[in-house]
Design a protein around this motif. Structure first.
Motif, short mmCIF file in Angstrom:
data_model
loop_
_atom_site.label_atom_id
_atom_site.label_comp_id
_atom_site.label_asym_id
_atom_site.label_seq_id
_atom_site.Cartn_x
_atom_site.Cartn_y
_atom_site.Cartn_z
N GLU B 344 0.85 -1.27 0.07
CA GLU B 344 0.10 -0.01 -0.02
C GLU B 344 0.86 1.21 0.06
O GLU B 344 0.45 2.29 -0.60
N LYS B 345 2.07 1.07 0.61
CA LYS B 345 2.90 2.32 0.53
C LYS B 345 3.20 2.43 -1.00
O LYS B 345 3.55 3.78 -1.05
N GLU B 346 3.26 2.00 -1.78
CA GLU B 346 3.35 2.26 -3.14
C GLU B 346 2.33 2.92 -3.86
O GLU B 346 2.57 3.62 -4.98
N SER B 347 1.19 3.12 -3.28
CA SER B 347 0.04 3.47 -3.72
C SER B 347 -0.33 4.90 -3.46
O SER B 347 -0.20 5.25 -2.00
N ASP B 348 -1.14 5.89 -4.12
CA ASP B 348 -1.65 6.88 -3.49
C ASP B 348 -2.99 6.96 -3.50
O ASP B 348 -3.59 7.90 -3.35
N THR B 362 5.35 -0.58 11.28
CA THR B 362 5.52 -2.07 11.11
C THR B 362 6.74 -2.11 10.24
O THR B 362 7.29 -1.16 9.84
N ASN B 363 7.36 -3.30 10.00
CA ASN B 363 8.59 -3.49 9.36
C ASN B 363 8.08 -3.35 7.72
O ASN B 363 6.87 -3.90 7.43
N LEU B 364 9.04 -2.83 7.10
CA LEU B 364 8.44 -2.71 5.70
C LEU B 364 9.41 -3.52 4.88
O LEU B 364 10.65 -3.62 5.00
N PHE B 365 8.88 -4.35 3.77
CA PHE B 365 9.85 -4.98 2.78
C PHE B 365 9.86 -4.54 1.41
O PHE B 365 9.03 -3.55 1.24
N THR B 366 10.81 -4.80 0.68
CA THR B 366 10.97 -4.32 -0.77
C THR B 366 9.88 -5.06 -1.51
O THR B 366 9.69 -6.02 -1.47
N VAL B 367 9.33 -4.15 -2.67
CA VAL B 367 8.19 -4.56 -3.09
C VAL B 367 8.73 -4.77 -4.52
O VAL B 367 9.34 -3.58 -5.00
N GLU B 368 8.35 -5.74 -5.25
CA GLU B 368 8.87 -5.88 -6.77
C GLU B 368 7.55 -6.08 -7.50
O GLU B 368 6.32 -6.76 -7.20
N LYS B 369 7.77 -6.03 -8.96
CA LYS B 369 6.91 -6.26 -9.91
C LYS B 369 5.59 -5.74 -9.64
O LYS B 369 4.76 -6.53 -9.56
N THR B 370 5.36 -4.65 -9.13
CA THR B 370 3.88 -4.18 -8.91
C THR B 370 3.51 -3.76 -10.03
O THR B 370 3.87 -3.42 -11.00
N GLU B 371 1.95 -4.42 -10.06
CA GLU B 371 1.07 -4.12 -11.20
C GLU B 371 -0.08 -3.75 -10.79
O GLU B 371 -0.60 -4.24 -9.82
N VAL B 372 -0.60 -2.50 -11.28
CA VAL B 372 -1.84 -2.00 -10.94
C VAL B 372 -2.72 -2.55 -11.82
O VAL B 372 -2.90 -2.49 -13.11
N LYS B 374 -6.39 -2.00 -13.16
CA LYS B 374 -7.55 -0.82 -13.02
C LYS B 374 -8.87 -1.14 -12.59
O LYS B 374 -9.16 -2.28 -12.98
N GLY B 375 -9.22 -0.46 -11.75
CA GLY B 375 -10.72 -0.89 -11.02
C GLY B 375 -10.46 -2.21 -10.22
O GLY B 375 -11.71 -2.79 -10.12
N GLY B 376 -9.49 -2.47 -10.00
CA GLY B 376 -9.39 -3.84 -9.03
C GLY B 376 -8.37 -3.73 -8.02
O GLY B 376 -9.01 -3.79 -6.70
N GLY B 377 -7.12 -3.42 -7.94
CA GLY B 377 -6.43 -3.22 -6.96
C GLY B 377 -4.69 -3.38 -7.54
O GLY B 377 -4.33 -2.84 -8.40
N ILE B 378 -3.87 -3.76 -6.52
CA ILE B 378 -2.45 -3.98 -6.77
C ILE B 378 -2.17 -5.23 -6.67
O ILE B 378 -2.54 -6.17 -5.71
N ILE B 379 -0.94 -5.92 -7.56
CA ILE B 379 -0.69 -7.16 -7.39
C ILE B 379 0.89 -7.09 -7.23
O ILE B 379 1.39 -6.32 -8.27
N ALA B 380 1.57 -7.48 -6.29
CA ALA B 380 2.99 -7.31 -6.18
C ALA B 380 3.52 -8.48 -5.69
O ALA B 380 3.11 -9.42 -4.97
#
Lengths: 77, 620
Positions: B344-348, B362-372, B374-380
């Motif tokens: 969620e940190k990647e999103s505005d 909380t602890n934050l991890f590195t996020v890779e291959k983020t895919e938005v 449209k009208g759905g959400g995020i996959i990463a």
């Protein structure tokens, strides 16, 4: 090409607008289609060719009609 | 000489009034006809001087103005020795002009108050390091300025040093002072209530937010509707036509008195001034009450609106969603929340902000291959695991199976009006969050007012799920509610409604809704005053104040009605005057001029009523 915004004393009769518009139109160096007389704001907005005309001459044309010029600003258009 | 006479118009008017009184006094009390005649002759000549000069100036630039008609008529009356008429007509004409100026200034006062808030001077840092007072026009971008307690901020800029509290009412309408420190943005026309700051000028003059608002309002008060442009064209030919008519009547009847009476009766007076007066008063009232209306065309269209379409988030609701409910499925809750926060940190997206706020540190991890989606959400990809965050549709797409309990939870959350955020790790549902946005206080009452003002359809369009949207619609008494709408769906919906003949206003926050704002007959931006939306919409509710909307609609209805009344008054007066000239005995020049001047005052006073317009509280 320069853009002048001339603030006049409050305009009262709408025929003043016609008079001012015609008077300014008759000057050499005025961009005919750029003249805008704002009745309620009592302002004249016009683009003119600064080689042929100065803002002072536009002001004079308006003042000869009997309308007082309060201030004017000139910016490059 | 000309200038002198024109400058002394008021004194001339007064003297001719005294002379006319003297004339009638000497006629009836002293029975002295010499004084009577001579007083009137002097009054006529004196009064005609400024009018004749204006007429001459007009003819020189090839305009047949009212002054020309009056000058010819008065000269004619004078030549046939009707001194009574010539004196009274010139006096009435001058006195009318004086009253018009006074009353017009009043109608323009609301907007004038606004423009007078513009800053005039600034303390600028000169080359020697000292601050000197200069005209605000001499400030350039990049200059360093000093603002002291009680002073107006002269430009839009950034605070370089110092701190203070600024009243931004002139921009946002909000009069609670806002604290400013280094790097804060400050706006021209706002007032530093306490503290001292140094600022760097970022935008100056007409480019500042305040400058843009003023320019917009000034343009608006003089913008012309189709009807007005018609009247303008009409009056261009009308006045010369009256002159020709008078001449023809004289040719046929050889009756000078009749001919010059026609010249006076035919003056277009109230017609040309009626509509601009209503316009300036209506827009002035709006500007004073936090509603920017962009011109008379907007007023006309706005007054006819029968359907209002609302964006939900940020318009009907506060726009600050919070996590209201959540359910966890399975173990390792902390770990899952950390994954969720990282994504969620990647999103505005506003919902993402609500999620982050709820999870906290909380602890934050590195996020890779983020895919938005449209009208759905995020996959990463986080920590080697596939994280899907989004709505139910995204879960289906990801083939995430929902357990019986999860299904019931989803249903329950939706019914309560939550937007759903589901989190799946490696295809397995872990978290369900229900996020809710508070409805703006008072919106329900405002919507009822809109209905009472004659709006038939109140529609909400939202990207949220149908359950949430339905709930909001039920709570607020909206006529229709559509969820799952992307921006292009919203504009398609507006097009469809327009095709059915509805006149539509769209109310949105102006960021993602710009296509709909532009497409609707009236685009209304909820603006904090600093938005670019000010420029793309037709009307702006300052400070995002929803309660201004009923006022705006009521005001445009009153203003449109006012314009029509003024046109009817003006046209009616000319028709009645000309008719009574033909059908009655009592009509003459003096009465004609009196009625004309009176009708001009009536339309101005009628327009002035709009300044005081307030939506009556007709709520039971």
């Amino acid at each position: 090409m320069q853009k002048a915004v001339i603030q006049l004393e409050p305009l009262v009769c709408p025929s003043c607008m016609q008079k001012i518009e015609h008077a300014v139109k008759l000057l050499n160096g005025i961009r005919q289609d750029s003249i805008k007389i704002l009745f309620n704001a009592s302002k004249v907005r016009v683009n003119f060719d600064s080689d042929k005309l100065t803002v002072g001459e536009i002001e004079k044309a308006i003042e000869t009609l009997g309308y007082e010029v309060i201030s004017s600003k000139v910016k490059p258009a | 000489m000309q200038k002198f006479i024109l400058g002394k118009k008021n004194q001339i008017t007064l003297i001719s009034a005294i002379l006319i009184v003297l004339a009638f006094f000497s006629r009836f009390a002293l029975e002295n006809m010499d004084i009577f005649h001579w007083s009137l002759i002097i009054a006529s000549v004196l009064g005609l001087a400024p009018i004749a000069i204006q007429a001459y100036q007009a003819l020189k630039v090839k305009v047949v103005s009212i002054d020309v008609l009056v000058t010819i008529a008065v000269t004619g009356a004078f030549l046939i020795q009707k001194f009574e008429e010539s004196a009274i007509v010139t006096f009435l004409f001058l006195f009318g002009a004086y009253l018009e100026q006074r009353t017009l200034n009043k109608t323009r006062s609301a907007i004038k108050e606004l423009t007078e808030m513009a800053p005039e001077s600034a303390l600028k840092k000169m080359e020697n390091g000292e601050f000197e007072e200069v005209d605000v026009d001499d400030v350039d971008e990049g200059d360093i300025l000093l603002v002291k307690t009680g002073a107006k901020v002269p430009v839009d800029g950034t605070v370089l040093s110092g701190e203070g509290y600024i009243n931004e009412a002139s921009i946002t309408g909000e009069s609670v002072p806002v604290g400013k420190t280094v790097d804060s943005q400050v706006y021209a026309g706002t007032i530093l209530e306490n503290g001292t700051i140094q600022i760097r000028a970022d935008r100056v003059g007409e480019d500042t937010t305040f400058g843009r608002i003023i320019e917009l309002v000034e343009e608006a008060q003089d913008s012309k509707s189709e009807a007005e442009r018609f009247i303008d064209r009409f009056s261009k030919y009308y006045t010369p036509a009256v002159l020709v008519l008078g001449f023809i009547v004289w040719l046929i009847s050889r009756n000078v008195e009749l001919a010059i009476t026609i010249l006076v009766l035919g003056c277009p007076g109230a017609l040309v001034i009626g509509v601009p007066v209503s316009n300036v008063a209506g827009i002035g009232n709006g500007a004073r009450n936090g509603v920017l209306l962009k011109g008379s065309e907007v007023i006309n269209d706005f007054s006819k609106v029968d359907t209002i379409v609302f964006d939900k988030t940020g318009t009907l609701t506060v726009g600050n969603p919070e996590v209201a409910e959540k359910e966890f499925y399975g173990e390792n809750i902390d770990e899952v929340q950390a994954y969720l926060a990282s994504v969620e940190k990647e999103s505005d997206h506003p919902l993402a902000k609500a999620v982050l706020k709820d999870i906290g540190e909380t602890n934050l991890f590195t996020v890779e291959k983020t895919e938005v989606v449209k009208g759905g959400g995020i996959i990463a990809q986080v920590n080697g695991r596939r994280i899907a965050v989004g709505n139910v549709a995204l879960m289906e797409k990801e083939n995430v199976a929902l357990s019986e309990k999860a299904r019931r939870d989803v249903e329950r959350f939706e019914q309560k009006g939550n937007s759903l955020v589901l989190t799946a790790v490696d295809g397995e549902l872990k978290v369900l969050m229900g996020i809710r946005d508070k409805i703006r206080p008072g919106v329900k009452k405002d919507l009822q007012k809109l209905k009472r003002l004659g709006v038939k359809n109140l529609v909400v369009l939202s990207g949220d799920n149908q359950g949430t949207v339905d709930l909001v619609a039920r709570e607020l008494g909206l006529t229709k509610a559509y969820g799952h709408m992307l921006p292009e769906d919203k504009s398609a919906f507006i097009k469809k409604m327009q095709a059915k003949g509805h006149i539509i206003a769209f109310v949105g926050d102006g960021v993602n809704d710009s296509p709909s704002l532009a497409l609707a007959d009236i685009g209304i931006a909820m603006g904090s005053g600093t938005d670019v939306a000010i420029e793309t919409s037709d009307a702006v509710l300052m400070n995002s104040d929803f309660s201004r909307l009923p006022h705006a609609l009521g005001l445009t209805k009153s203003t449109a009605r006012n314009m029509k009344q003024n046109i009817i008054i003006a046209v009616g007066v000319v028709i009645i005057l000309l008719a009574s000239l033909i059908f009655s005995e009592w009509m003459n020049m003096s009465i004609g001029m009196l009625v004309h001047e009176a009708s001009i005052l009536v339309v101005i006073l009628n327009g002035m009523r709009l300044l005081r317009y307030r939506l009556r509280g007709r709520l039971a």
